[in-house]
Design an enzyme around this catalytic site. Structure first.
Site, mmCIF file in Angstrom:
data_model
loop_
_atom_site.group_PDB
_atom_site.id
_atom_site.type_symbol
_atom_site.label_atom_id
_atom_site.label_comp_id
_atom_site.label_asym_id
_atom_site.label_seq_id
_atom_site.Cartn_x
_atom_site.Cartn_y
_atom_site.Cartn_z
ATOM 1 N N GLU A 78 22.669 -11.175 -47.563
ATOM 2 C CA GLU A 78 22.273 -9.770 -47.433
ATOM 3 C C GLU A 78 22.195 -9.349 -45.968
ATOM 4 O O GLU A 78 21.667 -10.065 -45.127
ATOM 5 C CB GLU A 78 20.923 -9.531 -48.121
ATOM 6 C CG GLU A 78 20.942 -9.794 -49.623
ATOM 7 C CD GLU A 78 21.841 -8.828 -50.409
ATOM 8 O OE1 GLU A 78 22.245 -7.788 -49.845
ATOM 9 O OE2 GLU A 78 22.138 -9.148 -51.578
ATOM 10 N N CYS A 141 13.592 -8.322 -54.754
ATOM 11 C CA CYS A 141 14.312 -9.049 -53.698
ATOM 12 C C CYS A 141 14.376 -8.239 -52.416
ATOM 13 O O CYS A 141 14.108 -8.758 -51.328
ATOM 14 C CB CYS A 141 15.721 -9.424 -54.166
ATOM 15 S SG CYS A 141 15.687 -10.760 -55.365
ATOM 16 N N HIS A 164 21.314 -13.856 -52.006
ATOM 17 C CA HIS A 164 21.366 -13.734 -53.465
ATOM 18 C C HIS A 164 22.348 -14.768 -54.022
ATOM 19 O O HIS A 164 23.407 -14.990 -53.428
ATOM 20 C CB HIS A 164 21.844 -12.326 -53.878
ATOM 21 C CG HIS A 164 20.724 -11.371 -54.176
ATOM 22 N ND1 HIS A 164 20.581 -10.169 -53.514
ATOM 23 C CD2 HIS A 164 19.710 -11.427 -55.078
ATOM 24 C CE1 HIS A 164 19.506 -9.536 -54.001
ATOM 25 N NE2 HIS A 164 18.968 -10.274 -54.945
HETATM 26 N N1 PCA Z 1 16.149 -11.301 -58.272
HETATM 27 C C1 PCA Z 1 15.555 -9.977 -58.334
HETATM 28 C C2 PCA Z 1 14.091 -10.203 -58.128
HETATM 29 C C3 PCA Z 1 13.853 -11.670 -58.326
HETATM 30 C C4 PCA Z 1 15.201 -12.275 -58.289
HETATM 31 O O1 PCA Z 1 15.449 -13.480 -58.287
HETATM 32 C C5 PCA Z 1 16.187 -8.963 -57.390
HETATM 33 O O2 PCA Z 1 17.393 -9.102 -57.087
HETATM 34 O O3 PCA Z 1 15.509 -8.044 -56.953
#
Ligand code: PCA
Length: 214
Positions: A78, A141, A164
């Site tokens: 990200e 997240c 992610h």
């Molecule tokens: N993914 C979610 C919140 C917790 C996770 O593992 C997100 O992308 O916001």
């Protein structure tokens, strides 16, 4: 270096979250760096509180948070966290903020201070699909990435960022057409991310100590 890695528990009806399973498999020391692992709930406020307390307690050099982005096809590094919480489903504490500012005294956005392009390059060199993502969403997240970078700006000289990961194969057996990645590959990816981030920070710190601009 001391590196804090966080990973979420399961949310949104899933039984598992690859993010916390990666932590369970990760070594305690990687390339001479001490790895501190913190499993956090997929709950806006509790997650951020736990991370702040841990940062105060251990004063890490780097904070890397991991989360699941079901449906994405690769490891996504990200670039940016934005100052907004806008949930489409309730978190694990039943909270569902809509269009809420995360921090009144924070920036509109914070950029990752991890070497995002070098991480993608190093992952691809090991044949792990990866790319830069320009949005961490507006759910927990993004909230955690925003808070990581907010705390990093308060505590100084901490690098921070968010990664992610896709679903695990076990999560997609009934989701026809959705991508997945094995836990083994994800663990290898996170080891690479740690090495690349630590090497980069070492070089940056050296430059700062020597007063160099590049
Ligand atoms: N993914 C979610 C919140 C917790 C996770 O593992 C997100 O992308 O916001």
């Amino acid at each position: 270096m001391k590196i804090l890695i966080t990973g979420f528990d399961a949310f949104g009806g899933e039984k598992i979250n690859p993010a916390s399973l990666i932590l369970e498999k990760l070594a305690d020391e990687i390339d001479g760096n001490k790895i501190e692992k913190l499993i956090i709930p997929t709950a806006f406020l509790r997650a951020a509180d736990l991370i702040e307390r841990k940062i105060e307690q251990i004063r890490p050099d780097i904070v890397i948070s991991l989360g699941q982005a079901g449906g994405r096809t690769d490891i996504t590094v990200e670039r940016v966290a934005i100052n907004i919480a806008d949930a489409s489903i309730a978190d694990n504490d039943g909270k569902k903020p809509i269009d809420e500012k995360i921090r009144w005294d924070g920036e509109n956005a914070y950029f990752s201070t991890l070497p995002i392009k070098a991480i993608v390059e190093d992952l691809r060199a090991e044949e792990i699909p990866a790319s830069v993502s320009n949005s961490a969403g507006t759910y927990v997240c993004n909230f955690v990435m925003y808070n990581d970078l907010y705390f990093a700006s308060k505590y100084k000289n901490i690098s921070a960022g968010f990664i992610h990961v896709p679903y695990l194969p076990a999560q997609v057996v009934d989701k026809n057409g959705l991508a997945s990645m094995s836990l083994e590959t994800m663990v290898k990816a996170v080891e690479i991310i740690i090495k690349t981030s630590a090497n980069y920070k070492n070089k940056e710190d050296l430059k700062k100590a020597e007063g160099r601009i590049c």
